[in-house]
Scaffold this active site. Structure first.
Site, PDB file in Angstrom:
ATOM      1  N   PRO A   1      -5.552 -33.589 -13.140  1.00  0.00           N
ATOM      2  CA  PRO A   1      -4.857 -33.769 -11.859  1.00  0.00           C
ATOM      3  C   PRO A   1      -4.677 -32.402 -11.209  1.00  0.00           C
ATOM      4  O   PRO A   1      -4.094 -31.510 -11.821  1.00  0.00           O
ATOM      5  CB  PRO A   1      -3.503 -34.372 -12.265  1.00  0.00           C
TER       6      PRO A   1
ATOM      7  N   GLN B   1      -0.291 -39.163 -13.202  1.00  0.00           N
ATOM      8  CA  GLN B   1       0.499 -38.222 -13.991  1.00  0.00           C
ATOM      9  C   GLN B   1       1.854 -38.018 -13.333  1.00  0.00           C
ATOM     10  O   GLN B   1       1.958 -37.875 -12.118  1.00  0.00           O
ATOM     11  CB  GLN B   1      -0.223 -36.876 -14.104  1.00  0.00           C
TER      12      GLN B   1
ATOM     13  N   LYS C   1       0.606 -34.169 -21.583  1.00  0.00           N
ATOM     14  CA  LYS C   1      -0.117 -32.901 -21.404  1.00  0.00           C
ATOM     15  C   LYS C   1       0.860 -31.750 -21.613  1.00  0.00           C
ATOM     16  O   LYS C   1       1.929 -31.720 -20.989  1.00  0.00           O
ATOM     17  CB  LYS C   1      -0.760 -32.807 -20.026  1.00  0.00           C
TER      18      LYS C   1
ATOM     19  N   ALA D   1      -3.249 -30.317  -7.952  1.00  0.00           N
ATOM     20  CA  ALA D   1      -2.393 -30.382  -6.774  1.00  0.00           C
ATOM     21  C   ALA D   1      -3.156 -29.946  -5.526  1.00  0.00           C
ATOM     22  O   ALA D   1      -3.810 -28.904  -5.519  1.00  0.00           O
ATOM     23  CB  ALA D   1      -1.167 -29.492  -6.972  1.00  0.00           C
TER      24      ALA D   1
ATOM     25  N   ARG E   1     -10.094 -25.982 -13.230  1.00  0.00           N
ATOM     26  CA  ARG E   1     -10.704 -24.996 -12.319  1.00  0.00           C
ATOM     27  C   ARG E   1     -12.216 -25.106 -12.275  1.00  0.00           C
ATOM     28  O   ARG E   1     -12.835 -24.868 -11.239  1.00  0.00           O
ATOM     29  CB  ARG E   1     -10.326 -23.578 -12.778  1.00  0.00           C
TER      30      ARG E   1
ATOM     31  N   CYS F   1       2.900 -28.051 -16.564  1.00  0.00           N
ATOM     32  CA  CYS F   1       2.779 -27.374 -15.272  1.00  0.00           C
ATOM     33  C   CYS F   1       3.601 -26.082 -15.253  1.00  0.00           C
ATOM     34  O   CYS F   1       4.792 -26.102 -15.559  1.00  0.00           O
ATOM     35  CB  CYS F   1       3.242 -28.297 -14.154  1.00  0.00           C
TER      36      CYS F   1
ATOM     37  N   ASN G   1      -8.125 -28.295 -23.107  1.00  0.00           N
ATOM     38  CA  ASN G   1      -8.157 -27.882 -21.698  1.00  0.00           C
ATOM     39  C   ASN G   1      -8.009 -26.369 -21.609  1.00  0.00           C
ATOM     40  O   ASN G   1      -7.262 -25.768 -22.372  1.00  0.00           O
ATOM     41  CB  ASN G   1      -7.030 -28.598 -20.945  1.00  0.00           C
ATOM     42  N   GLY G   2      -8.752 -25.782 -20.670  1.00  0.00           N
ATOM     43  CA  GLY G   2      -8.637 -24.350 -20.421  1.00  0.00           C
ATOM     44  C   GLY G   2      -9.976 -23.635 -20.486  1.00  0.00           C
ATOM     45  O   GLY G   2     -10.680 -23.711 -21.496  1.00  0.00           O
TER      46      GLY G   2
END
Length: 357
Positions: free
Chosen positions: A19, A73, A142, A21, A228, A103, A203-204
């Site tokens: 997700p 989410q 998450k 923003a 990203r 977040c 993730n990352g």
């Protein structure tokens, strides 16, 4: 262990769009799905805003009829608020629900939401326990590795989420205090993955097939979530699944961008807002081509999608005439494991989202 993904009708080793923003509207989600994303989400929602029936929040929840599978989410500051919001989400047309505890945005954590929830694993258990009671839909969480390097409690948090009833867990391999230059801690992700019996999604710093493959090999995760890496490059999902996939040709690039524009027009009609929302995507899409700087400057002066379509058609034609056949893969710095020019980092700094503190 991955039966929950099979039940959802997706790959047992899914590649998921995070997700994002200000990014994850349904035109972009549909593009990523078309190019291989197994699961996408609407933007992260605020439990408080949802419970207050915020019009903006309800608009963010719009699902296109052609989206086969879609997640949502939510984040909040208390077990009561989050579980109440999830009970409400349970009545909407979503296939799975995720609780955001990762977040890092200042305005989010300052209200006790997002990464702020990582500070208390007992509270995490209560959040997930009550949320599990509020929905029968697949429920995930998450997280990050911890609030900072002195409190890397991700395993305790993950075990609490598992005990509370989470069906899977996604972990971003950094702490809340880290910026994007901090390497993703694959060793920690591996330890966490081994500690749980539910699936773990990594993730990352995932920008292509090599990154996804390496994370799987080093950590043993069940799947991956890309954030990203998808900005300006929705082909990343195809690249993550098919080692033989090359950078898109100019023709393929133009076809995908044109489809995105068409779906953007469908969603926003040809109002200025549609073009404004699309600008950031186009700045990312055009990065990596010779002569793209002038095109990006021109894009920022246009106010309709029709004008943008004409400009990009002329740009694609000029590329082909000059002998350019594919997008420049030098857009990515594989040595650093991230974009040579990182759109998400730039965007987060501009909006004071807590990076590079």
């Amino acid at each position: 262990m991955t039966a929950v993904f099979t039940k959802l009708g997706i790959s047992p080793t899914p590649v998921i769009l995070a997700p994002l923003a200000g990014v994850s509207d349904h035109p972009f989600r549909r593009i990523c799905t078309r190019l291989g994303a197994d699961l996408t989400y609407v933007e992260m929602l605020s439990a408080t805003a949802l419970l207050r029936n915020s019009e903006r929040t309800l608009n963010m929840m719009e699902r296109h009829p052609n989206e086969r599978i879609l997640g949502v989410q939510i984040t909040g500051s208390s077990p009561g608020d989050i579980s109440e919001a999830i009970a409400k989400l349970d009545t909407f047309n979503f296939d799975t629900i995720d609780i955001n505890m990762g977040c890092p945005v200042r305005k989010v954590v300052n209200t006790g939401c997002g990464s702020a929830l990582l500070k208390d694993s007992k509270n995490v258990f209560e959040v997930v326990r009550l949320s599990r009671q509020a929905t029968k839909k697949p429920l995930s969480v998450k997280i990050r590795l911890g609030w900072d390097r002195n409190s890397m409690n991700a395993i305790d948090v993950a075990l609490a989420a598992q005990e509370g009833g989470a069906d899977w867990l996604t972990v971003h391999g950094r702490c809340r205090s880290d910026d994007y230059q901090t390497p993703v801690d694959l060793n920690f992700i591996q330890k966490l993955s081994k500690a749980l019996t539910i699936p773990v999604i990594g993730n990352g710093n995932l920008f292509g097939m090599d990154d996804v493959k390496y994370m799987h090999e080093r950590t043993g995760v069940s799947g991956t979530m890309i954030s990203r890496g998808a900005l300006g490059n929705p082909w990343v999902f195809m690249q993550a699944k098919k080692p033989e996939f090359l950078a898109p040709t100019v023709q393929d690039w133009f076809a995908v961008v044109s489809q995105h524009l068409a779906w953007q027009r469908e969603a926003y009609e040809d109002k200025p807002m549609g073009a404004l929302c699309m600008r950031k995507h186009l700045l990312w899409y055009t990065k990596g081509f010779v002569g793209s700087k002038k095109v990006r400057e021109k894009i920022n002066t246009l106010h309709t999608i029709n004008e943008i379509q004409v400009l990009l058609g002329e740009f694609a034609e000029s590329l082909l005439k000059s002998g350019v056949t594919r997008r420049d893969t030098g857009l990515f710095d594989q040595g650093e494991g991230r974009f040579a020019w990182d759109p998400k980092w730039d965007m987060d700094r501009e909006h004071d989202r807590g990076v590079n503190e």
